[in-house]
Write a protein that holds these residues in place. Structure first.
Motif, PDB file in Angstrom:
ATOM      1  N   TYR A   1     -39.045  -0.117  65.373  1.00 52.18           N
ATOM      2  CA  TYR A   1     -40.291  -0.808  65.036  1.00 52.18           C
ATOM      3  C   TYR A   1     -40.003  -2.089  64.252  1.00 52.18           C
ATOM      4  CZ  TYR A   1     -42.778   3.436  66.444  1.00 52.18           C
ATOM      5  OH  TYR A   1     -43.279   4.489  67.160  1.00 52.18           O
ATOM      6  N   LEU A   2     -39.017  -2.024  63.365  1.00 55.79           N
ATOM      7  CA  LEU A   2     -38.634  -3.231  62.627  1.00 55.79           C
ATOM      8  C   LEU A   2     -38.140  -4.303  63.587  1.00 55.79           C
ATOM      9  CD1 LEU A   2     -36.717  -1.666  59.589  1.00 55.79           C
ATOM     10  CD2 LEU A   2     -39.104  -2.400  59.696  1.00 55.79           C
ATOM     11  N   ALA A   3     -37.375  -3.891  64.592  1.00 60.70           N
ATOM     12  CA  ALA A   3     -36.862  -4.846  65.574  1.00 60.70           C
ATOM     13  C   ALA A   3     -37.993  -5.455  66.396  1.00 60.70           C
ATOM     14  CB  ALA A   3     -35.855  -4.157  66.500  1.00 60.70           C
ATOM     15  N   THR A   4     -38.996  -4.641  66.733  1.00 54.77           N
ATOM     16  CA  THR A   4     -40.149  -5.156  67.473  1.00 54.77           C
ATOM     17  C   THR A   4     -40.908  -6.193  66.651  1.00 54.77           C
ATOM     18  OG1 THR A   4     -40.394  -3.074  68.694  1.00 54.77           O
ATOM     19  CG2 THR A   4     -42.314  -4.522  68.600  1.00 54.77           C
ATOM     20  N   GLY A   5     -41.132  -5.886  65.381  1.00 48.23           N
ATOM     21  CA  GLY A   5     -41.819  -6.834  64.515  1.00 48.23           C
ATOM     22  C   GLY A   5     -41.038  -8.120  64.335  1.00 48.23           C
ATOM     23  N   LEU A   6     -39.711  -7.993  64.201  1.00 48.64           N
ATOM     24  CA  LEU A   6     -38.869  -9.176  64.053  1.00 48.64           C
ATOM     25  C   LEU A   6     -38.928 -10.045  65.304  1.00 48.64           C
ATOM     26  CD1 LEU A   6     -36.721 -10.782  62.494  1.00 48.64           C
ATOM     27  CD2 LEU A   6     -34.992  -9.288  63.523  1.00 48.64           C
ATOM     28  N   ARG A   7     -38.889  -9.415  66.453  1.00 47.70           N
ATOM     29  CA  ARG A   7     -38.955 -10.163  67.720  1.00 47.70           C
ATOM     30  C   ARG A   7     -40.269 -10.921  67.834  1.00 47.70           C
ATOM     31  NH1 ARG A   7     -39.182  -6.931  73.489  1.00 47.70           N
ATOM     32  NH2 ARG A   7     -39.724  -8.688  74.848  1.00 47.70           N
ATOM     33  N   THR A   8     -41.374 -10.249  67.547  1.00 51.06           N
ATOM     34  CA  THR A   8     -42.681 -10.889  67.644  1.00 51.06           C
ATOM     35  C   THR A   8     -42.807 -12.043  66.662  1.00 51.06           C
ATOM     36  OG1 THR A   8     -43.672  -8.781  68.315  1.00 51.06           O
ATOM     37  CG2 THR A   8     -45.163 -10.497  67.510  1.00 51.06           C
ATOM     38  N   ALA A   9     -42.413 -11.795  65.416  1.00 52.62           N
ATOM     39  CA  ALA A   9     -42.553 -12.821  64.383  1.00 52.62           C
ATOM     40  C   ALA A   9     -41.669 -14.023  64.674  1.00 52.62           C
ATOM     41  CB  ALA A   9     -42.204 -12.229  63.019  1.00 52.62           C
ATOM     42  N   ALA A  10     -40.425 -13.780  65.093  1.00 56.03           N
ATOM     43  CA  ALA A  10     -39.486 -14.883  65.328  1.00 56.03           C
ATOM     44  C   ALA A  10     -39.960 -15.788  66.455  1.00 56.03           C
ATOM     45  CB  ALA A  10     -38.097 -14.334  65.635  1.00 56.03           C
ATOM     46  N   VAL A  11     -40.446 -15.199  67.541  1.00 52.52           N
ATOM     47  CA  VAL A  11     -40.912 -16.009  68.674  1.00 52.52           C
ATOM     48  C   VAL A  11     -42.132 -16.824  68.270  1.00 52.52           C
ATOM     49  CG1 VAL A  11     -41.874 -15.924  71.006  1.00 52.52           C
ATOM     50  CG2 VAL A  11     -39.947 -14.459  70.407  1.00 52.52           C
ATOM     51  N   GLN A  12     -43.046 -16.210  67.541  1.00 48.47           N
ATOM     52  CA  GLN A  12     -44.244 -16.930  67.100  1.00 48.47           C
ATOM     53  C   GLN A  12     -43.872 -18.088  66.175  1.00 48.47           C
ATOM     54  OE1 GLN A  12     -46.742 -13.954  65.274  1.00 48.47           O
ATOM     55  NE2 GLN A  12     -47.571 -13.245  67.223  1.00 48.47           N
ATOM     56  N   VAL A  13     -42.942 -17.856  65.280  1.00 51.87           N
ATOM     57  CA  VAL A  13     -42.546 -18.893  64.323  1.00 51.87           C
ATOM     58  C   VAL A  13     -41.838 -20.038  65.042  1.00 51.87           C
ATOM     59  CG1 VAL A  13     -40.948 -19.394  62.441  1.00 51.87           C
ATOM     60  CG2 VAL A  13     -42.473 -17.433  62.289  1.00 51.87           C
ATOM     61  N   VAL A  14     -40.926 -19.727  65.941  1.00 47.87           N
ATOM     62  CA  VAL A  14     -40.212 -20.780  66.671  1.00 47.87           C
ATOM     63  C   VAL A  14     -41.190 -21.653  67.449  1.00 47.87           C
ATOM     64  CG1 VAL A  14     -38.637 -21.201  68.600  1.00 47.87           C
ATOM     65  CG2 VAL A  14     -38.005 -19.583  66.812  1.00 47.87           C
ATOM     66  N   ALA A  15     -42.167 -21.033  68.087  1.00 50.31           N
ATOM     67  CA  ALA A  15     -43.136 -21.800  68.864  1.00 50.31           C
ATOM     68  C   ALA A  15     -44.038 -22.643  67.968  1.00 50.31           C
ATOM     69  CB  ALA A  15     -43.980 -20.852  69.715  1.00 50.31           C
TER      70      ALA A  15
END
Length: 231
Positions: free
Chosen positions: A146-160
């Motif tokens: 779940y931590l990895a899922t949250g990290l993936r979502t947050a990182a992509v949103q931030v980069v964009a």
């Protein structure tokens, strides 16, 4: 030439990559800004989310905090923060993106701990482990997917979203887009499109890398369970 042809021409010019303020410089700035924001968000959201999930009373709190941070648009924060002691530059961008990254990190951390296997938790308590030890040795390892899922979502949103840094002279790939608008659509249309493509490709790259990481840390049984769930 149309905008797409202009973008290809612009991207194929080595000077646009290597000159000061070119793609390589802006890419480094973009990655640094995004990485700092995600790291700060993790330092804030993960401990809080893990604690809320461990106490068993954190679902409502996590939802409220997530909604509060989502309620303030990044562009609004980028308008207000430069008027404070932070001034213009990277600092307000990192703060704004940190706030933007907190909701998925917080929600997934809380959910991951809250949904940890009850039998494993009870067995750990039966062995005499304290609450902190149960959290550290049992609940956190089970919450890693779940931590990895949250990290993936947050990182992509931030980069964009980090492309908006150009509004406050914060650097990043958005500066390429902003400079293109400064030239006008007739001259800078290709540069604008090229900048947008670079941001998109970087976001897709981050998505792909973190998707592999997420799959690697997710036990096979959990992957099967997720796949079996109805869409």
């Amino acid at each position: 030439m149309n905008a797409l042809e202009q973008a290809v021409t612009w991207l194929n010019d080595p000077l646009n990559w290597t000159n000061p303020g070119g793609v390589l410089d802006r890419l480094g700035e973009h990655v640094a800004i995004s990485g700092a924001a995600v790291l700060l968000a993790c330092l804030v959201a993960w401990p809080l989310g893990l604690w809320l999930g461990h106490t068993g009373r954190g679902a409502a709190v996590a939802v409220v905090l997530s909604n509060l941070t989502l309620a303030v648009p990044v562009i609004a924060m980028l308008t207000l923060l430069p008027l404070t002691f932070l001034g213009f530059g990277r600092a307000p961008v990192v703060i704004a993106l940190t706030v933007f990254a907190i909701p998925p990190l917080l929600a997934n951390a809380q959910t991951g701990v809250a949904q940890a296997d009850a039998e494993a938790r009870d067995a750990a308590r039966g062995m005499g482990l304290s609450g902190a030890q149960v959290l550290r040795r049992v609940e956190v390892p089970l919450a890693v997917p779940y931590l990895a899922t949250g990290l993936r979502t947050a990182a992509v949103q931030v980069v964009a979203t980090a492309a908006l840094a150009s509004f406050v002279n914060g650097g990043g790939l958005g500066q390429i887009i902003s400079a293109g608008f400064g030239l006008g659509m007739a001259v800078g249309g290709g540069q604008i499109l090229a900048g947008g493509l670079l941001v998109t490709l970087l976001a897709l790259l981050v998505e792909g890398v973190l998707a592999v990481v997420e799959r690697a840390v997710t036990p096979r049984g959990i992957r099967r369970e997720r796949a079996a769930r109805p869409a």
